[in-house]
Design a protein around this motif. Sequence first.
Motif, PDB file in Angstrom:
ATOM      1  N   CYS A  24      11.662  -9.547  12.014  1.00  0.00           N
ATOM      2  CA  CYS A  24      11.807 -10.328  11.002  1.00  0.00           C
ATOM      3  C   CYS A  24      13.085 -11.089  11.407  1.00  0.00           C
ATOM      4  N   VAL A  25      13.852 -10.996  12.010  1.00  0.00           N
ATOM      5  CA  VAL A  25      15.112 -11.828  12.705  1.00  0.00           C
ATOM      6  C   VAL A  25      14.891 -12.405  13.094  1.00  0.00           C
ATOM      7  N   ARG A  26      14.208 -12.286  13.845  1.00  0.00           N
ATOM      8  CA  ARG A  26      13.721 -13.807  15.096  1.00  0.00           C
ATOM      9  C   ARG A  26      13.385 -15.191  14.584  1.00  0.00           C
ATOM     10  N   LEU A  27      12.593 -14.547  13.743  1.00  0.00           N
ATOM     11  CA  LEU A  27      11.972 -16.037  13.032  1.00  0.00           C
ATOM     12  C   LEU A  27      12.828 -16.160  12.006  1.00  0.00           C
ATOM     13  N   ILE A  28      13.597 -15.792  11.627  1.00  0.00           N
ATOM     14  CA  ILE A  28      14.711 -16.498  10.797  1.00  0.00           C
ATOM     15  C   ILE A  28      15.707 -17.150  11.730  1.00  0.00           C
ATOM     16  N   GLN A  29      15.942 -16.591  13.092  1.00  0.00           N
ATOM     17  CA  GLN A  29      16.959 -17.160  13.989  1.00  0.00           C
ATOM     18  C   GLN A  29      16.094 -18.396  14.212  1.00  0.00           C
ATOM     19  N   LYS A  30      14.839 -18.262  14.708  1.00  0.00           N
ATOM     20  CA  LYS A  30      14.502 -20.021  14.734  1.00  0.00           C
ATOM     21  C   LYS A  30      13.569 -20.585  13.603  1.00  0.00           C
ATOM     22  N   ASN A  31      13.701 -19.989  12.307  1.00  0.00           N
ATOM     23  CA  ASN A  31      12.944 -21.353  11.573  1.00  0.00           C
ATOM     24  C   ASN A  31      14.115 -21.350  10.505  1.00  0.00           C
ATOM     25  N   ILE A  94      12.249  -6.305   5.177  1.00  0.00           N
ATOM     26  CA  ILE A  94      11.973  -6.750   6.299  1.00  0.00           C
ATOM     27  C   ILE A  94      11.069  -6.903   6.789  1.00  0.00           C
ATOM     28  N   ASP A  95      10.043  -6.886   6.191  1.00  0.00           N
ATOM     29  CA  ASP A  95       8.709  -7.078   6.199  1.00  0.00           C
ATOM     30  C   ASP A  95       8.569  -8.552   5.363  1.00  0.00           C
ATOM     31  N   TYR A  96       8.846  -9.482   5.552  1.00  0.00           N
ATOM     32  CA  TYR A  96       8.628 -10.281   4.722  1.00  0.00           C
ATOM     33  C   TYR A  96       9.039 -11.220   6.085  1.00  0.00           C
ATOM     34  N   PHE A  97       7.749 -11.836   6.427  1.00  0.00           N
ATOM     35  CA  PHE A  97       8.003 -12.681   7.892  1.00  0.00           C
ATOM     36  C   PHE A  97       7.826 -14.011   7.602  1.00  0.00           C
ATOM     37  N   CYS A  98       9.181 -15.024   7.654  1.00  0.00           N
ATOM     38  CA  CYS A  98       9.479 -16.643   7.722  1.00  0.00           C
ATOM     39  C   CYS A  98       8.869 -17.039   8.732  1.00  0.00           C
ATOM     40  N   ASP A 238       4.994 -18.309   5.016  1.00  0.00           N
ATOM     41  CA  ASP A 238       5.475 -16.941   5.391  1.00  0.00           C
ATOM     42  C   ASP A 238       4.309 -16.441   4.686  1.00  0.00           C
ATOM     43  N   VAL A 239       5.107 -14.863   4.531  1.00  0.00           N
ATOM     44  CA  VAL A 239       4.286 -13.629   4.230  1.00  0.00           C
ATOM     45  C   VAL A 239       4.615 -12.243   4.344  1.00  0.00           C
ATOM     46  N   HIS A 240       4.983 -11.765   3.444  1.00  0.00           N
ATOM     47  CA  HIS A 240       4.957 -10.321   2.513  1.00  0.00           C
ATOM     48  C   HIS A 240       4.214  -9.634   3.526  1.00  0.00           C
ATOM     49  N   VAL A 241       4.650  -8.807   4.776  1.00  0.00           N
ATOM     50  CA  VAL A 241       2.680  -7.543   5.230  1.00  0.00           C
ATOM     51  C   VAL A 241       2.797  -6.235   4.701  1.00  0.00           C
ATOM     52  N   LEU A 242       2.659  -5.906   4.053  1.00  0.00           N
ATOM     53  CA  LEU A 242       2.436  -4.221   3.603  1.00  0.00           C
ATOM     54  C   LEU A 242       1.589  -3.020   4.042  1.00  0.00           C
ATOM     55  N   ASP A 243       1.468  -3.688   5.594  1.00  0.00           N
ATOM     56  CA  ASP A 243       1.133  -2.757   6.984  1.00  0.00           C
ATOM     57  C   ASP A 243       1.615  -2.235   7.520  1.00  0.00           C
ATOM     58  N   LYS A 244       2.235  -1.470   7.529  1.00  0.00           N
ATOM     59  CA  LYS A 244       3.321  -0.752   8.461  1.00  0.00           C
ATOM     60  C   LYS A 244       2.718  -0.656  10.018  1.00  0.00           C
ATOM     61  N   GLU A 245       1.741  -0.515   9.806  1.00  0.00           N
ATOM     62  CA  GLU A 245       1.542  -0.090  11.868  1.00  0.00           C
ATOM     63  C   GLU A 245       1.676  -0.847  13.178  1.00  0.00           C
ATOM     64  N   ILE A 246       2.232  -2.337  11.549  1.00  0.00           N
ATOM     65  CA  ILE A 246       2.435  -3.245  12.538  1.00  0.00           C
ATOM     66  C   ILE A 246       3.527  -3.094  13.308  1.00  0.00           C
ATOM     67  N   VAL A 247       4.656  -1.658  13.627  1.00  0.00           N
ATOM     68  CA  VAL A 247       4.886  -1.600  14.638  1.00  0.00           C
ATOM     69  C   VAL A 247       4.239  -1.434  15.275  1.00  0.00           C
ATOM     70  N   ASN A 248       2.953  -1.353  15.996  1.00  0.00           N
ATOM     71  CA  ASN A 248       2.613  -0.341  16.799  1.00  0.00           C
ATOM     72  C   ASN A 248       2.459  -1.751  17.376  1.00  0.00           C
TER      73      ASN A 248
END
Length: 249
Positions: A24-31, A94-98, A238-248
């Motif tokens: 999440c932070v890296r996308l904020i910094q980028k965009n 934090i699972d909202y990705f810009c 931008d998208v809010h992702v509910l799949d917490k398996e995204i960590v893997n």
Amino acid sequence: MNKGILLYCFDTPTCKYHKILERCVRLIQKNLNLEITVVTNYETFKSIGNLGMINYKLIDNETNNKRGKEFWYNLDRHTAYDMSPYDKTILMDIDYFCFTNNLLNLLDIDEDFLIHDKIHDLTGKDVYNFRKKSIIPILWATVIVFEKTARVKRIFDFVKYVKQNYQHFINLYRIDYNNFRNDYAFSIAVNQVNGHTQQKFLPGKLPTLPAIAKVLEFKDNGLVFKYDDKINFIEDQDVHVLDKEIVNV
């Protein structure tokens, strides 16, 4: 007027949320290129990788909330008014990705408190039709834009009051969920504080990928996901992702 992003992140026994935070932070910094403040606890802070110039605020977060068998550390969002060092803040999950810079446009809207009142299920299944789950229309606390005004402070203070008296409020508003949800807490707070004054909302619908969709690949400009035995992708949205398996992934 200084502007920035406020995020809350707490690892749980069932999810390494710091890995989601890092993306999440890296996308904020980028965009967005906005200053970022992260509210976390010491144990989670030790796990977070080097993200550059980030402001950290360490707290002892509350941990007595669950969603099914999953620990759900979401009880501290009412502190955002005091935690934010900014005149105008984008408070978001934090699972909202810009994957775009669209959030920057929200900072130009001349309102002191904005929240989504509509959601867009990207699977097309409309799994977030919660109208029969309570007698109050639900607001979506995934992204909130706020300024530090007296009215906004009352909203956050009332969210805290709702949290402390949640059983009373779920009975009052006939809410089907016994576990604490910020979506309903902010819905109630906005309703109570505004009275008969119409609340203005964030434009458009909150783009959301529900947990029934499984993320297969995380890219710089979007996601590849599987749903209903089909492979789909999201790009430059931008998208809010509910799949917490995204960590893997």
